[in-house]
Each structure stands twice: as structure tokens, then as C-alpha cells.
Design a protein around this motif. Structure first.
Motif, mmCIF file in Angstrom:
data_model
loop_
_atom_site.group_PDB
_atom_site.id
_atom_site.type_symbol
_atom_site.label_atom_id
_atom_site.label_comp_id
_atom_site.label_asym_id
_atom_site.label_seq_id
_atom_site.Cartn_x
_atom_site.Cartn_y
_atom_site.Cartn_z
ATOM 1 N N ASP A 1 54.811 1.159 -4.895
ATOM 2 C CA ASP A 1 53.439 0.671 -4.855
ATOM 3 C C ASP A 1 52.924 0.438 -6.274
ATOM 4 O OD1 ASP A 1 53.594 0.907 -2.166
ATOM 5 O OD2 ASP A 1 52.237 2.628 -1.997
ATOM 6 N N VAL A 2 52.142 -0.606 -6.469
ATOM 7 C CA VAL A 2 51.584 -0.926 -7.777
ATOM 8 C C VAL A 2 50.069 -1.060 -7.638
ATOM 9 C CG1 VAL A 2 51.953 -3.398 -7.443
ATOM 10 C CG2 VAL A 2 51.623 -2.511 -9.748
ATOM 11 N N THR A 3 49.348 -0.480 -8.575
ATOM 12 C CA THR A 3 47.888 -0.531 -8.550
ATOM 13 C C THR A 3 47.379 -1.063 -9.878
ATOM 14 O OG1 THR A 3 47.702 1.328 -7.028
ATOM 15 C CG2 THR A 3 45.748 0.795 -8.329
ATOM 16 N N PHE A 4 46.501 -2.046 -9.822
ATOM 17 C CA PHE A 4 45.863 -2.591 -11.005
ATOM 18 C C PHE A 4 44.404 -2.141 -11.008
ATOM 19 C CE2 PHE A 4 49.272 -5.582 -10.170
ATOM 20 C CZ PHE A 4 49.776 -5.845 -11.432
ATOM 21 N N SER A 5 43.904 -1.738 -12.166
ATOM 22 C CA SER A 5 42.476 -1.477 -12.322
ATOM 23 C C SER A 5 41.904 -2.596 -13.174
ATOM 24 C CB SER A 5 42.237 -0.117 -12.999
ATOM 25 O OG SER A 5 42.667 0.931 -12.162
ATOM 26 N N VAL A 6 41.051 -3.384 -12.590
ATOM 27 C CA VAL A 6 40.520 -4.548 -13.292
ATOM 28 C C VAL A 6 39.007 -4.437 -13.405
ATOM 29 C CG1 VAL A 6 42.383 -6.061 -12.556
ATOM 30 C CG2 VAL A 6 40.322 -5.880 -11.165
ATOM 31 N N THR A 7 38.466 -5.070 -14.416
ATOM 32 C CA THR A 7 37.029 -5.083 -14.649
ATOM 33 C C THR A 7 36.566 -6.519 -14.800
ATOM 34 O OG1 THR A 7 37.008 -2.926 -15.737
ATOM 35 C CG2 THR A 7 35.155 -4.379 -16.180
ATOM 36 N N ALA A 8 35.558 -6.891 -14.043
ATOM 37 C CA ALA A 8 34.906 -8.185 -14.198
ATOM 38 C C ALA A 8 33.516 -7.941 -14.764
ATOM 39 C CB ALA A 8 34.811 -8.912 -12.851
ATOM 40 N N ARG A 9 33.203 -8.582 -15.872
ATOM 41 C CA ARG A 9 31.911 -8.390 -16.519
ATOM 42 C C ARG A 9 31.006 -9.570 -16.171
ATOM 43 N NH1 ARG A 9 29.692 -10.487 -20.988
ATOM 44 N NH2 ARG A 9 28.086 -9.317 -22.083
ATOM 45 N N PHE A 10 29.727 -9.280 -15.895
ATOM 46 C CA PHE A 10 28.805 -10.344 -15.558
ATOM 47 C C PHE A 10 27.471 -10.117 -16.242
ATOM 48 C CE2 PHE A 10 28.930 -7.074 -12.336
ATOM 49 C CZ PHE A 10 27.607 -6.701 -12.187
ATOM 50 N N ASP A 11 26.678 -11.167 -16.350
ATOM 51 C CA ASP A 11 25.415 -11.122 -17.063
ATOM 52 C C ASP A 11 24.338 -11.836 -16.276
ATOM 53 O OD1 ASP A 11 26.144 -9.963 -19.786
ATOM 54 O OD2 ASP A 11 27.549 -11.631 -19.630
ATOM 55 N N LEU A 12 23.131 -11.333 -16.389
ATOM 56 C CA LEU A 12 21.987 -12.061 -15.856
ATOM 57 C C LEU A 12 21.606 -13.158 -16.833
ATOM 58 C CD1 LEU A 12 19.836 -12.141 -13.608
ATOM 59 C CD2 LEU A 12 18.407 -10.743 -15.086
ATOM 60 N N ALA A 13 21.553 -14.382 -16.364
ATOM 61 C CA ALA A 13 21.203 -15.525 -17.218
ATOM 62 C C ALA A 13 22.081 -15.581 -18.454
ATOM 63 C CB ALA A 13 19.729 -15.467 -17.617
ATOM 64 N N ALA A 14 23.372 -15.232 -18.304
ATOM 65 C CA ALA A 14 24.270 -15.256 -19.449
ATOM 66 C C ALA A 14 24.519 -16.669 -19.959
ATOM 67 C CB ALA A 14 25.605 -14.588 -19.105
ATOM 68 N N ALA A 15 24.107 -17.680 -19.154
ATOM 69 C CA ALA A 15 24.257 -19.051 -19.615
ATOM 70 C C ALA A 15 23.410 -19.313 -20.852
ATOM 71 C CB ALA A 15 23.870 -20.028 -18.511
ATOM 72 N N THR A 16 22.471 -18.399 -21.169
ATOM 73 C CA THR A 16 21.660 -18.569 -22.357
ATOM 74 C C THR A 16 22.327 -17.958 -23.585
ATOM 75 O OG1 THR A 16 20.417 -16.533 -21.903
ATOM 76 C CG2 THR A 16 19.530 -18.580 -21.032
ATOM 77 N N GLU A 17 23.527 -17.409 -23.424
ATOM 78 C CA GLU A 17 24.271 -16.928 -24.582
ATOM 79 C C GLU A 17 25.067 -18.082 -25.183
ATOM 80 O OE1 GLU A 17 26.669 -13.492 -24.127
ATOM 81 O OE2 GLU A 17 25.051 -12.234 -23.355
ATOM 82 N N PHE A 18 25.061 -18.143 -26.509
ATOM 83 C CA PHE A 18 25.802 -19.185 -27.216
ATOM 84 C C PHE A 18 26.522 -18.581 -28.415
ATOM 85 C CE2 PHE A 18 22.419 -21.441 -25.047
ATOM 86 C CZ PHE A 18 23.061 -22.564 -24.545
ATOM 87 N N ILE A 19 27.648 -19.160 -28.736
ATOM 88 C CA ILE A 19 28.394 -18.808 -29.946
ATOM 89 C C ILE A 19 28.436 -20.036 -30.832
ATOM 90 C CG2 ILE A 19 30.624 -18.121 -30.895
ATOM 91 C CD1 ILE A 19 31.093 -16.549 -28.297
ATOM 92 N N ALA A 20 27.831 -19.940 -32.011
ATOM 93 C CA ALA A 20 27.931 -21.001 -33.005
ATOM 94 C C ALA A 20 29.161 -20.734 -33.865
ATOM 95 C CB ALA A 20 26.676 -21.050 -33.866
ATOM 96 N N PHE A 21 29.800 -21.779 -34.325
ATOM 97 C CA PHE A 21 30.990 -21.613 -35.161
ATOM 98 C C PHE A 21 31.218 -22.879 -35.967
ATOM 99 C CE2 PHE A 21 32.348 -23.522 -31.241
ATOM 100 C CZ PHE A 21 33.414 -24.353 -31.552
ATOM 101 N N GLU A 22 32.075 -22.787 -36.945
ATOM 102 C CA GLU A 22 32.463 -23.956 -37.733
ATOM 103 C C GLU A 22 33.824 -24.444 -37.277
ATOM 104 O OE1 GLU A 22 34.570 -22.630 -41.757
ATOM 105 O OE2 GLU A 22 32.594 -21.698 -41.579
ATOM 106 N N SER A 23 34.023 -25.754 -37.313
ATOM 107 C CA SER A 23 35.301 -26.329 -36.916
ATOM 108 C C SER A 23 35.536 -27.631 -37.663
ATOM 109 C CB SER A 23 35.316 -26.593 -35.408
ATOM 110 O OG SER A 23 36.533 -27.215 -35.012
ATOM 111 N N ASP A 24 36.809 -27.893 -37.999
ATOM 112 C CA ASP A 24 37.156 -29.160 -38.648
ATOM 113 C C ASP A 24 37.879 -30.095 -37.678
ATOM 114 O OD1 ASP A 24 39.661 -28.001 -38.419
ATOM 115 O OD2 ASP A 24 40.080 -27.958 -40.580
#
Length: 442
Positions: A161-184
Motif C-alpha cells: 500500500d502507498v499513501t501520499f500526503s498532499v497539500t493544496a493551498r488556496f487564497d481568497l481573491a488571490a487573483a489580486t496577487e501579482f509578481i513583478a519581475f524583469e525579463s529580456d
């Protein structure tokens, strides 16, 4: 008609705020402000003074307004599908077989869904697909064989038998999170933004010069960045959509690595205007420039703490760069790290309890470490033969964004605050992405 009178409003006791802080009376001799009560229990005092009319009488009338209701807690459903020799499934009351669901505490903006997945004797591959409820968004996986966006892949080959322990993270209105970055990716360094789930990529700057090192204002309305569009690196600021670009520093020497104060009123940076790299601070409009450090060696990588202190990297110890912390006026400098390593690029956790940074040992590559805010208990979060640097915290302190070249080009990755749950955010072979900055807009 009543005389037009200017009234100044000041909170004297109990905290809170008054907006606007100055008003004019209308034709009926009235003026209105919004008074937000502070956290104190007991008396709350606001004072009104009248310009040019010392004998005027001010009569107050107040209307109480209740706080907005607590946000609906986010929920995430994880659907299980795949094939194996066994009969793997996760069940939850009220959901189809093979589905799980969990909800955060009411009023909490983020949460995790911890579940175990069990399959009997055999091997196979199962996919867990996260579907967030309306008003919430998926944040990331932990414990998967591999993951991308909302999908967690579990692969196994077992005689029992194999058992996985997994975690799913969620956010309220997480669509308002942004990551700015530099790119070429378009041929030269420009500023981009992307959501933590990899969606919503947008280019903010378009200039043949190099635009680099973005830094969000605390409220997410503006981005400070550096650019050599004037001939040398200067600090600029723009609106969150890339409009309204202004040069703040305007100096013939290089000015780099801007970082906002917690109240959004000041920006700390390093400058070579006095011959070597020193830490400076200025108002958010570019005025009031003040030098904080004065050392023959270079001081750089300054970052403001939530309580108003500044951590920075300095070569003043001789031979190696170490991390130091000081008050916002440059006093009270204390050394946090030591030893035969270069410690650079510090970033405070949102609660001010920890600092993530890069450490480079002799003849080794840069790795990402985390330590307590007093410099104690440093722990390595990454350990590989590639360069890992530019670490920054997520707004809730559960994840870290950073740059790595472990797959050849420089890409932005995300990981949990303990170094697990690695997720690749950008994928541009042949191009470089760096200097992530993470914000949650209110």
C-alpha cells in the motif's frame, strides 16, 4: 450664505485616522470627514481647529457605521483521476467519489487543504486537479511527484500500500496577487507582471534601455524600478499598469535596488553618488534624499522591515559581505551574519520574524537561506549546483519567489517557506527572468 472656513482635523487619542485632514465648510457652514476608529478600548478623541477664525464654534455630529462583513471563506475541491493497479481514491461526504474539499476559517484569506491519498498494491499515475470556489484561487501544491498550475501528479511503484500526503493551498481573491519581475524575453530588460498561478502575464515597460529591479509600493498601486534610459541607472516610479513613469533620483551616479517603507512614504536604495555604494533614503516623490551609511566598503541590498528597520548587505567586515540591520535613520547598526560566506539580497518575512537571503560559500554557487530576524538559526532552503538568488516572500509568508538557472536560463520559481513544493513560474528558454517582487492588492 455662510463664510467659507477651513477646518483642520487631527486625531488626538485612541489611534485611528481622519480623512480628509483638511476641509472647507459648504454654503450651510458644514463640513464632513470620515473618522476611522483606532484599536484602543476607551475614549477616542478627534480635534478640529479653524483657520483664521479663532472664535468660531465647532459643533460635532457623528454617525456610526458598522464594519463590512467578513469575507466568505475560500473552498477548494480536488478531483482525483488516473490509472493504477490498485483502487486509489479520496472520498469526502457530499462530494463525488474521488473528490476532496476543504474550507478555511471564516474571515481568513488563505488556507491549506491537507489530505491523504491511498492506493493498494501496485503502481500507477494519478492526477489531482484543484478547482477553487468563486472568489478564491488556487495557490500551489506541496507533496506531489510533480506539479504545475492546478494539477498535482502522483506517480508510484510499490509492492505494498502507498499513501501520499498532499497539500493544496488556496487564497481568497488571490487573483489580486501579482509578481513583478524583469525579463529580456523581448531582447532587452523590461518590467513584467504575472499572477502566482502563471496566468495574467503583462509587459509594463517598453523602452530600448534596461528596466530592472521592480519593487511594489505596499498598497500595490505603484512600482519603483531602475532604468538606464537616461544614460546611467536611475530610480523611476510608475503606476501599477505601467503608466505615469517618473524619474525620482535624477543623479549622474548609479542609483539601484529601490525598496519601499512599510507606510509607502519613503524609498531606500543604494547609490554611488559619493564614490562607492552607500545606503540612501528619499521620499516617495524623490525629495528629501538622505545618506544613511558612510563606509569605505560597499553597502547595498537594503530592505525595510515591517516595523521600520532596514536590513542591508555590507563588505565592511573585510573580505566577505554580511548582513546588518539599522534603524530607519541609519543609527544602531548591528551585524547579523558572519563567517567565510557572502550573505546578500535579504528580504523580511511579512511578520518581521524571519529574513530570507542568499549565501555563497567559497568556490560554491549561491543558495537561498532563511534565518530568524536576529541572525540566529540559518537554514538552507536550496542546495544544488545552480545559482539561486533574488528571494522574496509571498504576502502571507507561506511561499518564496526566487530566480534560478538550474534549467539553463534564468527563470522565476516558487517554493514553500521551508524549501519544499518547488514550482516553475516562467519558462522562456534562451531568455532571462529575475528580480521578482510579490504583492497582494487590497
Amino acid at each position: 450664505m455662510k463664510e467659507d472656513i477651513v477646518i483642520n482635523w487631527v486625531v488626538e487619542q485612541g489611534g485611528g485616522s481622519v480623512a480628509p485632514q483638511q476641509t472647507r465648510t459648504d454654503a450651510a457652514g458644514k463640513a464632513s470627514v470620515v473618522w476611522t476608529l483606532g484599536p484602543s478600548i476607551g475614549q477616542q478623541v478627534v480635534r478640529a481647529t479653524v483657520d483664521g477664525a479663532p472664535n468660531a464654534t465647532v459643533v460635532f455630529a457623528a454617525t456610526a457605521q458598522s464594519a463590512p462583513p467578513a469575507p466568505t471563506p475560500p473552498t477548494i475541491r480536488v478531483g482525483v483521476s488516473g490509472a493504477g493497479n490498485g483502487n486509489g481514491q479520496v472520498t469526502s461526504s457530499g462530494l463525488p467519489a474521488g473528490d476532496i474539499a476543504c474550507t478555511s476559517t471564516a474571515g481568513v484569506k488563505s488556507g491549506v487543504c491537507d489530505e491523504s491519498f491511498t492506493d493498494s498494491d501496485g503502481s500507477g499515475t494519478f492526477n489531482l486537479v484543484a478547482t477553487p470556489s468563486p472568489g478564491s484561487a488556487f495557490g500551489g501544491w506541496t507533496g506531489c511527484s510533480s506539479s504545475s498550475a492546478g494539477t498535482c501528479v502522483l506517480t508510484y511503484n510499490s509492492t505494498g500500500d502507498v499513501t501520499f500526503s498532499v497539500t493544496a493551498r488556496f487564497d481568497l481573491a488571490a487573483a489580486t496577487e501579482f509578481i513583478a519581475f524583469e525579463s529580456d524575453r523581448d531582447g532587452d530588460d523590461e518590467i513584467y507582471v504575472i499572477k502566482p498561478d502563471g496566468s495574467g502575464l503583462a509587459q509594463l515597460t517598453v523602452d530600448p534601455a534596461a528596466d530592472r529591479e521592480p519593487a511594489w509600493s505596499p498598497d500595490g498601486s505603484r512600482i519603483a524600478f531602475v532604468s538606464d534610459r537616461s544614460g546611467n541607472y536611475e530610480i523611476y516610479v510608475m503606476n501599477a499598469n505601467g503608466s505615469g513613469i517618473l524619474n525620482l533620483s535624477g543623479n549622474p551616479a548609479n542609483d539601484r535596488e529601490p525598496n519601499w517603507s512599510p507606510d509607502g512614504q519613503r524609498i531606500v536604495f543604494w547609490s554611488e553618488r559619493d564614490g562607492n555604494r552607500e545606503i540612501y533614503v528619499m521620499n516617495a516623490d524623490g525629495s528629501g534624499v538622505n545618506r544613511l551609511t558612510n563606509e569605505p566598503s560597499d553597502d547595498e541590498d537594503a530592505a525595510w522591515s515591517p516595523d521600520g528597520r532596514i536590513v542591508f548587505s555590507s563588505g565592511r567586515g573585510g573580505g566577505f559581505f554580511h548582513l546588518y540591520v539599522m534603524n530607519a535613520n541609519g543609527t544602531g547598526i548591528q551585524q547579523l551574519t558572519s563567517g567565510a560566506t557572502d550573505d546578500e539580497e535579504p528580504s523580511w518575512s511579512p511578520d518581521g520574524a524571519r529574513i530570507v537571503f542568499t549565501r555563497t560559500a567559497l568556490n560554491a554557487t549561491e543558495e537561498i537561506f532563511v534565518m530568524n530576524a536576529d541572525g540566529s538559526s540559518p537554514v538552507a532552503l536550496t542546495s544544488n549546483g545552480a545559482e539561486d538568488n533574488d528571494p522574496v516572500w509571498s504576502p502571507d509568508g507561506t511561499r518564496i519567489a526566487f530566480m534560478t538557472n538550474r534549467n539553463g536560463s534564468e527563470e522565476i520559481y516558487l517554493m514553500s517557506a521551508n524549501g519544499s513544493g518547488l514550482v516553475r513560474l516562467t519558462n522562456t528558454p534562451g531568455a532571462n527572468n529575475a528580480s521578482p517582487a510579490w504583492v497582494r492588492k487590497p
